[in-house]
Design a protein around this motif. Structure first.
Motif, PDB file in Angstrom:
ATOM      1  N   HIS A   1      27.725   8.677  -4.862  1.00 30.60           N
ATOM      2  CA  HIS A   1      27.250   7.744  -3.831  1.00 30.60           C
ATOM      3  C   HIS A   1      25.894   8.175  -3.302  1.00 30.60           C
ATOM      4  O   HIS A   1      25.003   7.364  -3.124  1.00 30.60           O
ATOM      5  N   LYS A   2      25.757   9.471  -3.070  1.00 22.98           N
ATOM      6  CA  LYS A   2      24.494   9.994  -2.547  1.00 22.98           C
ATOM      7  C   LYS A   2      23.361   9.630  -3.506  1.00 22.98           C
ATOM      8  O   LYS A   2      22.305   9.166  -3.100  1.00 22.98           O
ATOM      9  N   LYS A   3      23.625   9.814  -4.779  1.00 29.08           N
ATOM     10  CA  LYS A   3      22.616   9.502  -5.795  1.00 29.08           C
ATOM     11  C   LYS A   3      22.273   8.011  -5.799  1.00 29.08           C
ATOM     12  O   LYS A   3      21.101   7.627  -5.867  1.00 29.08           O
ATOM     13  N   ASP A   4      23.320   7.185  -5.709  1.00 28.68           N
ATOM     14  CA  ASP A   4      23.111   5.725  -5.698  1.00 28.68           C
ATOM     15  C   ASP A   4      22.307   5.295  -4.469  1.00 28.68           C
ATOM     16  O   ASP A   4      21.391   4.477  -4.573  1.00 28.68           O
ATOM     17  N   TYR A   5      22.671   5.860  -3.314  1.00 32.10           N
ATOM     18  CA  TYR A   5      21.972   5.480  -2.074  1.00 32.10           C
ATOM     19  C   TYR A   5      20.500   5.891  -2.171  1.00 32.10           C
ATOM     20  O   TYR A   5      19.605   5.143  -1.805  1.00 32.10           O
ATOM     21  N   GLU A   6      20.265   7.104  -2.676  1.00 32.39           N
ATOM     22  CA  GLU A   6      18.884   7.590  -2.758  1.00 32.39           C
ATOM     23  C   GLU A   6      18.068   6.758  -3.747  1.00 32.39           C
ATOM     24  O   GLU A   6      16.907   6.451  -3.496  1.00 32.39           O
ATOM     25  N   PHE A   7      18.713   6.387  -4.823  1.00 35.37           N
ATOM     26  CA  PHE A   7      18.038   5.550  -5.823  1.00 35.37           C
ATOM     27  C   PHE A   7      17.600   4.231  -5.187  1.00 35.37           C
ATOM     28  O   PHE A   7      16.479   3.775  -5.378  1.00 35.37           O
ATOM     29  N   HIS A   8      18.501   3.641  -4.403  1.00 36.95           N
ATOM     30  CA  HIS A   8      18.166   2.373  -3.743  1.00 36.95           C
ATOM     31  C   HIS A   8      17.035   2.567  -2.720  1.00 36.95           C
ATOM     32  O   HIS A   8      16.082   1.788  -2.683  1.00 36.95           O
ATOM     33  N   MET A   9      17.143   3.624  -1.922  1.00 39.50           N
ATOM     34  CA  MET A   9      16.139   3.850  -0.865  1.00 39.50           C
ATOM     35  C   MET A   9      14.744   4.116  -1.418  1.00 39.50           C
ATOM     36  O   MET A   9      13.752   3.852  -0.754  1.00 39.50           O
ATOM     37  N   MET A  10      14.683   4.646  -2.634  1.00 41.01           N
ATOM     38  CA  MET A  10      13.383   4.887  -3.259  1.00 41.01           C
ATOM     39  C   MET A  10      12.643   3.579  -3.522  1.00 41.01           C
ATOM     40  O   MET A  10      11.434   3.553  -3.666  1.00 41.01           O
ATOM     41  N   GLN A  11      13.411   2.487  -3.591  1.00 39.56           N
ATOM     42  CA  GLN A  11      12.771   1.206  -3.907  1.00 39.56           C
ATOM     43  C   GLN A  11      12.831   0.213  -2.771  1.00 39.56           C
ATOM     44  O   GLN A  11      12.454  -0.944  -2.936  1.00 39.56           O
ATOM     45  N   CYS A  12      13.383   0.625  -1.655  1.00 34.79           N
ATOM     46  CA  CYS A  12      13.633  -0.362  -0.605  1.00 34.79           C
ATOM     47  C   CYS A  12      13.212   0.179   0.759  1.00 34.79           C
ATOM     48  O   CYS A  12      13.842   1.075   1.305  1.00 34.79           O
ATOM     49  N   TRP A  13      12.159  -0.412   1.297  1.00 34.93           N
ATOM     50  CA  TRP A  13      11.680   0.034   2.619  1.00 34.93           C
ATOM     51  C   TRP A  13      12.635  -0.402   3.718  1.00 34.93           C
ATOM     52  O   TRP A  13      12.733   0.242   4.754  1.00 34.93           O
TER      53      TRP A  13
ATOM     54  N   ILE B   1       0.844  -1.207   0.000  1.00 37.68           N
ATOM     55  CA  ILE B   1       0.000   0.000   0.000  1.00 37.68           C
ATOM     56  C   ILE B   1       0.873   1.248   0.000  1.00 37.68           C
ATOM     57  O   ILE B   1       0.639   2.183  -0.774  1.00 37.68           O
ATOM     58  N   LEU B   2       1.903   1.251   0.846  1.00 33.49           N
ATOM     59  CA  LEU B   2       2.793   2.421   0.903  1.00 33.49           C
ATOM     60  C   LEU B   2       3.480   2.642  -0.437  1.00 33.49           C
ATOM     61  O   LEU B   2       3.568   3.772  -0.928  1.00 33.49           O
ATOM     62  N   THR B   3       3.999   1.566  -1.012  1.00 32.56           N
ATOM     63  CA  THR B   3       4.703   1.671  -2.289  1.00 32.56           C
ATOM     64  C   THR B   3       3.793   2.299  -3.342  1.00 32.56           C
ATOM     65  O   THR B   3       4.197   3.198  -4.075  1.00 32.56           O
ATOM     66  N   GLN B   4       2.569   1.822  -3.368  1.00 31.46           N
ATOM     67  CA  GLN B   4       1.605   2.317  -4.350  1.00 31.46           C
ATOM     68  C   GLN B   4       1.229   3.778  -4.068  1.00 31.46           C
ATOM     69  O   GLN B   4       1.316   4.634  -4.954  1.00 31.46           O
ATOM     70  N   ALA B   5       0.874   4.054  -2.819  1.00 29.41           N
ATOM     71  CA  ALA B   5       0.369   5.386  -2.494  1.00 29.41           C
ATOM     72  C   ALA B   5       1.448   6.458  -2.542  1.00 29.41           C
ATOM     73  O   ALA B   5       1.229   7.559  -3.036  1.00 29.41           O
ATOM     74  N   LEU B   6       2.625   6.127  -2.035  1.00 24.74           N
ATOM     75  CA  LEU B   6       3.654   7.162  -1.856  1.00 24.74           C
ATOM     76  C   LEU B   6       4.599   7.280  -3.046  1.00 24.74           C
ATOM     77  O   LEU B   6       5.644   7.928  -2.957  1.00 24.74           O
ATOM     78  N   GLU B   7       4.227   6.669  -4.113  1.00 20.59           N
ATOM     79  CA  GLU B   7       5.055   6.659  -5.333  1.00 20.59           C
ATOM     80  C   GLU B   7       5.561   8.046  -5.740  1.00 20.59           C
ATOM     81  O   GLU B   7       6.735   8.200  -6.085  1.00 20.59           O
ATOM     82  N   PRO B   8       4.730   9.108  -5.651  1.00 22.16           N
ATOM     83  CA  PRO B   8       5.242  10.426  -6.087  1.00 22.16           C
ATOM     84  C   PRO B   8       6.207  11.093  -5.101  1.00 22.16           C
ATOM     85  O   PRO B   8       6.779  12.130  -5.446  1.00 22.16           O
ATOM     86  N   LEU B   9       6.367  10.548  -3.907  1.00 19.91           N
ATOM     87  CA  LEU B   9       7.188  11.235  -2.899  1.00 19.91           C
ATOM     88  C   LEU B   9       8.693  11.039  -3.129  1.00 19.91           C
ATOM     89  O   LEU B   9       9.130   9.983  -3.567  1.00 19.91           O
ATOM     90  N   THR B  10       9.453  12.055  -2.791  1.00 20.14           N
ATOM     91  CA  THR B  10      10.913  11.977  -2.899  1.00 20.14           C
ATOM     92  C   THR B  10      11.467  11.185  -1.716  1.00 20.14           C
ATOM     93  O   THR B  10      10.747  10.892  -0.761  1.00 20.14           O
ATOM     94  N   VAL B  11      12.760  10.910  -1.775  1.00 17.99           N
ATOM     95  CA  VAL B  11      13.375  10.123  -0.703  1.00 17.99           C
ATOM     96  C   VAL B  11      13.363  10.887   0.629  1.00 17.99           C
ATOM     97  O   VAL B  11      13.202  10.291   1.693  1.00 17.99           O
ATOM     98  N   ILE B  12      13.458  12.189   0.579  1.00 21.20           N
ATOM     99  CA  ILE B  12      13.394  13.001   1.809  1.00 21.20           C
ATOM    100  C   ILE B  12      11.969  12.981   2.368  1.00 21.20           C
ATOM    101  O   ILE B  12      11.759  12.768   3.563  1.00 21.20           O
ATOM    102  N   GLU B  13      10.987  13.139   1.487  1.00 24.15           N
ATOM    103  CA  GLU B  13       9.585  13.104   1.937  1.00 24.15           C
ATOM    104  C   GLU B  13       9.235  11.750   2.553  1.00 24.15           C
ATOM    105  O   GLU B  13       8.514  11.656   3.542  1.00 24.15           O
TER     106      GLU B  13
ATOM    107  N   ALA C   1      27.078   3.240   5.161  1.00 20.27           N
ATOM    108  CA  ALA C   1      26.629   4.172   4.116  1.00 20.27           C
ATOM    109  C   ALA C   1      25.836   5.320   4.748  1.00 20.27           C
ATOM    110  O   ALA C   1      25.986   6.483   4.358  1.00 20.27           O
ATOM    111  N   TYR C   2      25.028   4.996   5.753  1.00 22.36           N
ATOM    112  CA  TYR C   2      24.207   6.019   6.395  1.00 22.36           C
ATOM    113  C   TYR C   2      25.035   6.902   7.319  1.00 22.36           C
ATOM    114  O   TYR C   2      24.795   8.097   7.429  1.00 22.36           O
ATOM    115  N   LEU C   3      25.985   6.261   7.989  1.00 22.02           N
ATOM    116  CA  LEU C   3      26.864   7.056   8.866  1.00 22.02           C
ATOM    117  C   LEU C   3      27.643   8.055   8.014  1.00 22.02           C
ATOM    118  O   LEU C   3      27.766   9.225   8.363  1.00 22.02           O
TER     119      LEU C   3
END
Ligand SMILES: [Zn+2]
Length: 266
Positions: A201-213, A102-114, A188-190
């Motif tokens: 790296h920042k871009k890669d991490y954000e790309f991954h986080m957009m798809q991984c809860w 449900i989250l994946t579907q609903a929050l699809e338009p949100l950025t990684v910060i949001e 990576a987070y530290l």
């Protein structure tokens, strides 16, 4: 004189040495108290009970080698606290259940910060505390959460305000169950928090986080650990001594003075 660190504590607790337990009580009961107040405000007597339970050299908390880094340790400590308290008396289930699909579907338009604002809401953090944790302003957090509410409302048959926070425990459990081979290490987070990463790296991490809860949750828990440590002051010797004694920890007399000096040297 070498300062006693989290690394020494993990080694000593694994070996069931009183020095380790004394350090745990002194340095981390304020962090534990803060986390318990965050998740279980109002349940009395938890601090001593969980400390007793943590004082088990066989606990998985002491087995992981990465826990020598303080924030990684506190992040794992938080998971263990929630597990112990829920075992003791489980929290109420949410009135309307959300899941990761449900989250994946609903929050699809949100950025990684949001998404982090939303996830920190599920962890029960107010807009004010979230803004401090994220180092951004309160209005961004408010806006992201209001938007997430609207988006969820659009995909759910039943909706009510506060659903995200109500589902925190469930969502946290679901997220930790989705660890994949490509998930990011805590380091990576530290590095991100400490500003030690390249733009790529920042871009890669954000790309991954957009798809991984799993990773989004993990990053938020590292943020929480970082924040909890910064906001907590270790107990003074006068505060720590009675609690250490109450928990039945007996420090070797001969070494006590030198050990306390090392612990309080920070
Ligand atoms: Zn991941």
């Amino acid at each position: 004189m070498a300062i006693y660190t989290c690394f020494d504590m993990v080694r000593d607790c694994r070996g069931n040495r009183p020095e380790g337990w004394a350090y745990l009580v002194t340095n981390y009961s304020p962090v534990i108290r803060r986390l318990l107040a965050q998740y279980y405000d109002g349940r009395p007597g938890l601090l001593e009970r969980v400390l007793q339970q943590l004082m088990n050299p066989q606990s998985t908390l002491w087995a992981a080698p990465g826990h020598a880094e303080e924030r990684i340790f506190v992040c794992a400590l938080r998971q263990e606290l929630l597990r112990l308290v829920e075992l003791d008396a489980a929290s109420q289930p949410p009135s309307i259940e959300l899941d990761l699909e449900i989250l994946t579907q609903a929050l699809e338009p949100l950025t990684v910060i949001e998404r982090q604002y939303v996830w920190l809401e599920s962890m029960g953090y107010s807009n004010e505390l979230t803004a401090q944790m994220m180092n951004l302003d309160v209005s961004s957090s408010e806006a992201a959460r209001a938007r997430a509410d609207e988006l969820l409302r659009n995909v759910l048959d039943q909706w009510r305000r506060g659903l995200v926070a109500e589902n925190g425990l469930t969502l946290g459990r679901l997220a930790t169950g989705t660890l994949g081979e490509r998930c990011l290490p805590a380091k990576a987070y530290l590095d991100t928090l400490d500003g030690r990463i390249t733009w790529q790296h920042k871009k890669d991490y954000e790309f991954h986080m957009m798809q991984c809860w799993y990773c989004l949750d993990h990053f938020c828990r590292i943020r929480e650990a970082d924040f909890a440590i910064n906001k907590s002051k270790p107990l003074s010797e006068e505060e720590a001594s009675p609690l250490i004694a109450k928990l039945g920890v007996v420090l070797p007399k001969k070494e006590k003075k030198g050990l306390l000096a090392r612990m309080f040297a920070k």
